[in-house]
Design an enzyme around this catalytic site. Structure first.
Site, PDB file in Angstrom:
ATOM      1  N   HIS A  74      -0.123 -11.418   3.113  1.00 23.54           N
ATOM      2  CA  HIS A  74       0.947 -11.965   3.943  1.00 23.54           C
ATOM      3  C   HIS A  74       1.102 -13.468   3.766  1.00 23.54           C
ATOM      4  CE1 HIS A  74      -0.330  -8.290   6.094  1.00 23.54           C
ATOM      5  NE2 HIS A  74       0.939  -8.179   6.376  1.00 23.54           N
ATOM      6  N   HIS A  76       6.165   0.031  10.174  1.00 23.89           N
ATOM      7  CA  HIS A  76       5.062  -0.707   9.564  1.00 23.89           C
ATOM      8  C   HIS A  76       4.322   0.180   8.563  1.00 23.89           C
ATOM      9  CE1 HIS A  76       0.799  -2.344   9.757  1.00 23.89           C
ATOM     10  NE2 HIS A  76       1.500  -3.208   9.067  1.00 23.89           N
ATOM     11  N   ARG A 107      -8.583  -0.169  -5.680  1.00 27.15           N
ATOM     12  CA  ARG A 107      -7.675  -0.137  -4.532  1.00 27.15           C
ATOM     13  C   ARG A 107      -8.505  -0.332  -3.269  1.00 27.15           C
ATOM     14  NH1 ARG A 107      -5.098  -0.931  -0.547  1.00 27.15           N
ATOM     15  NH2 ARG A 107      -3.425   0.383   0.285  1.00 27.15           N
ATOM     16  N   CYS A 125      -4.629   6.798  -7.206  1.00 27.10           N
ATOM     17  CA  CYS A 125      -4.085   6.229  -5.976  1.00 27.10           C
ATOM     18  C   CYS A 125      -2.799   6.963  -5.612  1.00 27.10           C
ATOM     19  CB  CYS A 125      -3.812   4.746  -6.169  1.00 27.10           C
ATOM     20  SG  CYS A 125      -3.009   3.949  -4.755  1.00 27.10           S
ATOM     21  N   TYR A 143       0.200   7.710   3.676  1.00 24.16           N
ATOM     22  CA  TYR A 143      -0.059   8.799   2.734  1.00 24.16           C
ATOM     23  C   TYR A 143       0.670  10.069   3.171  1.00 24.16           C
ATOM     24  CZ  TYR A 143      -3.399   5.531   0.891  1.00 24.16           C
ATOM     25  OH  TYR A 143      -3.969   4.398   0.345  1.00 24.16           O
TER      26      TYR A 143
END
Length: 601
Positions: A200, A175, A277, A331, A467
């Site tokens: 989604h 995920h 973001r 980002c 990240y």
């Protein structure tokens, strides 16, 4: 989608039939059930706890890539950029009146989401063929209480979506939002969470993933009960407007970047054109209600709160010296679309515009820590303080090492101004952590609290896969110890071709100059000392002229550097491949190709 008898027999032994079936399908090895695109898998039989079921599994390869067209007439240049924030050399391809292949990447990913769409295309989900008789058999029916028992991996992780029940155990580790995030929905309905992560909704790729994982139907009474409980009010109804010039990837939550045409119009990016973001809705109610605006400062070691103090915005302005810095923020996914040219990734397919530059005003966090009795690195070492944790009003958390804050040249701010005005709500009003030279996610918006701790933040933005960087050979995370992989702090050196733009067609005359420009930046305050540009795929290089930003202290160059170069167009060439690469003050240089640094996320 076809479904298996094994899927319909999820009863007893914690209902793990589907998981066992998938394990049999992939064989005895410890590799993932997700195969590379070239794989072809066949399984003749799969054993369930009750009987042997004849099955035949197959995988479906991702759709083939499209190719560019051509335009007749005069000699022309078609360019496209293949680059990523991980730092490989940026490239463009140019041609004169010829058909040029370029990768077409369909964006199907959902950043920070509960069931990521980026799963499809890069990895494969098994489909199982059945007889018509098998297909007619009904799904088993489960109650909410049945599903609630499957709320941890040892029991199988089940979720409810609409009237259907799914076993997502095999997906949890992959995920993109992190295991901890998706486990919030374990044993429950995903609908309340999808009200927040609305990327989604209506996403066919998400439905395709779920279609392979269904194990049953939800009892009709519970379906009705969930519908009554669901709060259908829009949590995004009070979002600040997004400038129409921005390229929007998602609107709920907002993920938007600056288009290349505007990216270099100004070295200081106007507030309205800053990239956006968000991970959640803007916490408008919380930040409007915080009057007076307050920041909680805490020292928490070994899980025990040792000290807590509240500082108001007025205190920050009155008691501490105002400092200003110019810093570029990027980002962690900027230029991910370039990696998709190697293999599909999981995450928003950012182009080159998830980066911006501003003049920030506020107080040094180092000064605030001194106010709390932490004056020097020795003070932190004696008390066991290793990390500084930031918490946002929207619940997002991230942290940085204490060394960055206590470094007298680190310039970490608690900021309240952006380009001379109060920070706009979209960018962190009233307070934002500014950590120059570090990935954007550590620059936490809507700052609620700062905690000095002996451990880093526990959220998915710090400890999850979001990240972190893995080996290019890692295509899924089923066998990866994600917690052991360090999270991104400083980012690598990089440069980007902004003009010619991605897939832009321009007219050129042989012998006349091709004008090329872009930006370069390196994390950690390392200044850009050189940008090299080639129009023959890296065989010969031309040194670009460094423009705005080149005058910065090379040890504290927090902001980007613009560059440009003019190179004579070659004669007799039908195709021109333009490549750039930057070198920073530590003599780090970009890799020339993305394949060696491709990252799953």
């Amino acid at each position: 989608r076809e479904r298996t008898m094994a899927t319909r027999m999820v009863v007893g032994e914690a209902g793990r039939s589907l998981t066992r079936s998938l394990q049999h399908w992939r064989g005895a090895s410890s590799s993932s059930i997700l195969a590379p695109a070239s794989a072809a898998v066949q399984a003749a039989q799969t054993q369930t706890p009750t009987e042997t079921l004849p099955r035949k599994a197959r995988v479906t390869a991702p759709a083939s890539r499209s190719y560019g067209g051509t335009r007749g007439g005069k000699e022309q240049v078609k360019s496209f950029s293949e680059s990523v924030s991980r730092g490989y050399a940026s490239s463009s391809s140019a041609t004169a009146g010829r058909r040029v292949p370029f990768p077409f990447t369909k964006e199907v990913s959902a950043l920070g989401a509960f069931l990521a769409a980026g799963f499809v295309g890069s990895t494969l989900v098994p489909e199982v063929a059945h007889t018509e008789e098998e297909k007619k058999k009904p799904w088993p029916v489960f109650t909410r209480d049945d599903v609630a028992k499957h709320n941890k991996e040892s029991e199988g992780v089940w979720i409810i979506h609409g009237s259907k029940v799914y076993d997502i155990t095999e997906f949890v580790q992959n995920h993109p939002g992190g295991v901890s995030k998706i486990m919030l929905a374990a044993g429950k309905s995903v609908e309340p969470f999808w009200q927040i992560y609305q990327q989604h909704l209506g996403n066919q790729a998400v439905q395709d993933i779920l279609g392979e994982l269904q194990v049953g139907e939800l009892d009709a009474k519970d379906v009705a009960g969930l519908a009554e409980e669901l709060d259908t009010s829009d949590p995004y109804s009070k979002e600040p407007p997004t400038h129409p010039a921005l390229s929007v990837h998602y609107s709920k939550p907002v993920n938007a970047e600056i288009p290349p045409t505007l990216l270099m119009d100004s070295w200081i990016t106007p507030n309205d054109l800053w990239y956006v973001r968000h991970h959640h809705p803007v916490p408008v109610a919380a930040i409007d209600a915080s009057s007076p605006m307050e920041l909680t400062m805490e020292v928490c070691l070994g899980g025990k709160l040792e000290k807590s103090e509240t500082i108001t915005l007025e205190d920050l302005k009155r008691k501490f010296k105002k400092r200003e810095i110019v810093a570029t923020m990027q980002c962690g996914g900027n230029r991910r679309s370039g990696l998709n040219g190697v293999d599909d990734t999981k995450g928003t397919s950012w182009d080159v515009g998830a980066i911006s530059n501003a003049k920030w005003g506020g107080v040094l966090l180092k000064d605030v820590l001194s106010h709390m009795g932490i004056h020097e690195p020795e003070d932190a070492e004696k008390r066991g303080i290793k990390h500084v944790q930031f918490e946002s009003h929207d619940g997002m958390t991230a942290s940085i090492p204490i060394e960055k804050v206590l470094n007298p040249y680190g310039d970490v701010l608690v900021a309240y101004e952006m380009n001379g005005v109060d920070i706009p709500k979209s960018h962190g009003y009233p307070l934002r952590a500014i950590v120059p030279g570090v990935v954007g996610v550590r620059n936490v918006k809507w700052l609620k609290s700062i905690t000095l701790s002996d451990e880093e933040s526990k959220g998915p933005w710090q400890r999850g896969m979001n990240y972190k960087v893995f080996s290019p050979s890692v295509k899924d995370l089923n066998t990866v110890d994600i917690a052991s992989v360090p999270t991104i702090q400083e980012q690598p050196v990089q440069s980007v071709i902004v003009s010619p733009q991605d897939r832009e067609t321009i007219e050129i005359v042989p012998g006349e100059d091709i004008d090329i420009k872009g930006y370069a930046w390196s994390g950690g305050g390392r200044g850009i000392i050189r940008v090299d540009v080639s129009i023959d795929s890296g065989k010969n290089w031309h040194t670009a002229q460094l423009k705005e930003g080149s005058e910065q202290n090379p040890s504290k160059a927090w902001a980007w550097t613009f560059w440009e170069v003019s190179i004579p167009a070659p004669e007799g060439k039908e195709k021109v491949d333009i490549v750039c690469k930057a070198t920073d003050y530590a003599h780090n240089c970009q890799p020339e190709t993305p394949a060696s640094i491709w990252n799953l996320r």
